[in-house]
Structure formats: structure tokens, C-alpha cells
Design a protein around this motif. Structure first.
Motif, PDB file in Angstrom:
ATOM      1  N   VAL A 190       0.865  -1.171   0.000  1.00  0.00           N
ATOM      2  CA  VAL A 190       0.000   0.000   0.000  1.00  0.00           C
ATOM      3  C   VAL A 190       0.905   1.226   0.000  1.00  0.00           C
ATOM      4  CG1 VAL A 190      -1.791   1.249   1.245  1.00  0.00           C
ATOM      5  CG2 VAL A 190      -1.761  -1.252   1.312  1.00  0.00           C
ATOM      6  N   PHE A 191       0.609   2.165  -0.889  1.00  0.00           N
ATOM      7  CA  PHE A 191       1.434   3.362  -0.947  1.00  0.00           C
ATOM      8  C   PHE A 191       0.567   4.602  -1.057  1.00  0.00           C
ATOM      9  CE2 PHE A 191       1.082   1.450  -5.108  1.00  0.00           C
ATOM     10  CZ  PHE A 191       0.705   2.503  -5.924  1.00  0.00           C
ATOM     11  N   HIS A 192       1.151   5.702  -0.650  1.00  0.00           N
ATOM     12  CA  HIS A 192       0.501   7.012  -0.680  1.00  0.00           C
ATOM     13  C   HIS A 192       0.529   7.525  -2.113  1.00  0.00           C
ATOM     14  CE1 HIS A 192      -0.106  11.303   0.191  1.00  0.00           C
ATOM     15  NE2 HIS A 192      -0.679  10.869   1.296  1.00  0.00           N
ATOM     16  N   TRP A 193      -0.357   8.474  -2.434  1.00  0.00           N
ATOM     17  CA  TRP A 193      -0.396   9.052  -3.773  1.00  0.00           C
ATOM     18  C   TRP A 193       0.952   9.642  -4.188  1.00  0.00           C
ATOM     19  CZ3 TRP A 193      -4.072   7.571  -6.761  1.00  0.00           C
ATOM     20  CH2 TRP A 193      -5.321   7.292  -6.246  1.00  0.00           C
ATOM     21  N   ASN A 194       1.755  10.090  -3.215  1.00  0.00           N
ATOM     22  CA  ASN A 194       3.055  10.672  -3.547  1.00  0.00           C
ATOM     23  C   ASN A 194       4.140   9.617  -3.727  1.00  0.00           C
ATOM     24  OD1 ASN A 194       3.831   9.837  -0.994  1.00  0.00           O
ATOM     25  ND2 ASN A 194       3.943  11.889  -0.117  1.00  0.00           N
ATOM     26  N   GLY A 195       3.784   8.318  -3.597  1.00  0.00           N
ATOM     27  CA  GLY A 195       4.734   7.227  -3.808  1.00  0.00           C
ATOM     28  C   GLY A 195       5.355   6.679  -2.538  1.00  0.00           C
ATOM     29  N   ASP A 250       0.215   4.303  13.507  1.00  0.00           N
ATOM     30  CA  ASP A 250       1.577   4.485  12.996  1.00  0.00           C
ATOM     31  C   ASP A 250       1.648   4.351  11.471  1.00  0.00           C
ATOM     32  OD1 ASP A 250       1.162   1.783  12.710  1.00  0.00           O
ATOM     33  OD2 ASP A 250       3.038   1.183  13.670  1.00  0.00           O
ATOM     34  N   GLU A 251       0.498   4.515  10.799  1.00  0.00           N
ATOM     35  CA  GLU A 251       0.390   4.500   9.346  1.00  0.00           C
ATOM     36  C   GLU A 251       0.708   3.153   8.727  1.00  0.00           C
ATOM     37  OE1 GLU A 251       2.564   7.779   7.719  1.00  0.00           O
ATOM     38  OE2 GLU A 251       1.218   9.245   8.600  1.00  0.00           O
ATOM     39  N   THR A 252       0.388   2.057   9.423  1.00  0.00           N
ATOM     40  CA  THR A 252       0.528   0.720   8.879  1.00  0.00           C
ATOM     41  C   THR A 252      -0.824   0.022   8.924  1.00  0.00           C
ATOM     42  OG1 THR A 252       1.070  -0.243  11.038  1.00  0.00           O
ATOM     43  CG2 THR A 252       2.915   0.515   9.666  1.00  0.00           C
ATOM     44  N   TYR A 253      -0.915  -1.111   8.258  1.00  0.00           N
ATOM     45  CA  TYR A 253      -2.122  -1.927   8.283  1.00  0.00           C
ATOM     46  C   TYR A 253      -1.843  -3.209   9.045  1.00  0.00           C
ATOM     47  CZ  TYR A 253      -4.199   1.029   4.741  1.00  0.00           C
ATOM     48  OH  TYR A 253      -4.719   2.106   4.057  1.00  0.00           O
TER      49      TYR A 253
END
Length: 104
Positions: free
Chosen positions: A2-7, A66-69
Motif C-alpha cells: 500500500v502506498f501514498h499518492w506521492n509514492g 503508525d500509518e501501517t495496516y
């Protein structure tokens, strides 16, 4: 992954493989449904074609602070008669759960 729109990579948690039908045709027969309560994450439902049994698998994931799944729970439903024509409706319920309606 999974990645953010900014990469930027958010998580490398494996959500599951893609499956092949008996004729080796790729069919990504899966659904992702957000929970009505965002901190409860989302449900991933996918048809699976194995050598001995045909079934579908569901996994519930959550987005951590912490921005993880992370995987909360998972299970399978066996004995699908024809997973290549798998028809299902999945939706979040008001109590924070999910409902699955499928034709077998």
C-alpha cells in the motif's frame, strides 16, 4: 503493498495472491469494503480456486495510528460450485460489522 499518492510506501502487508481459473486465466474476483467506523478498517473478500476445493476467503484489516495496516481476523467459506461466476454483495453494517450475501 500500500502506498501514498506521492509514492511513499505505507505498508508492505500482504493482502493475498491473485488466483488463476482452471484454464490459467487470471480473474481478480475480489471486493474491498470500508467499515462504517473508519478505525475498524476494511474487509477484503476474494474467490479462491485451489486444487481440491473452491472457496472464498475474507480478511479484515485495520489502519493503525503508525500509518501501517494489520490483519484483524480472517476465515474461509468452502464449497463454491463455480468460483469463476462467483456473485456476492458485501456491505458494512451499522454495528461495525459486515454482511455477505452470495449465490451458490
Amino acid at each position: 503493498m500500500v502506498f501514498h499518492w506521492n509514492g511513499t510506501i505505507i505498508s508492505k502487508l500482504e493482502f493475498g495472491p491473485s488466483y488463476l481459473s482452471p484454464g490459467t486465466n487470471w480473474y481478480p474476483n475480489e471486493f474491498i469494503v470500508n467499515n462504517i467506523t473508519p478505525k475498524n478498517g476494511f474487509l477484503r473478500l476474494s474467490a479462491v480456486n485451489g486444487n481440491e476445493t473452491d472457496y472464498f476467503k475474507w480478511n479484515q484489516y485495520r489502519y493503525n495510528d503508525d500509518e501501517t495496516y494489520s490483519l484483524l481476523q480472517s476465515d474461509t467459506v468452502c464449497s463454491l460450485q463455480n468460483p469463476t461466476s462467483f456473485q456476492v454483495i458485501v456491505f458494512a453494517t451499522l454495528d461495525g460489522g459486515y454482511a455477505l450475501i452470495y449465490d451458490n
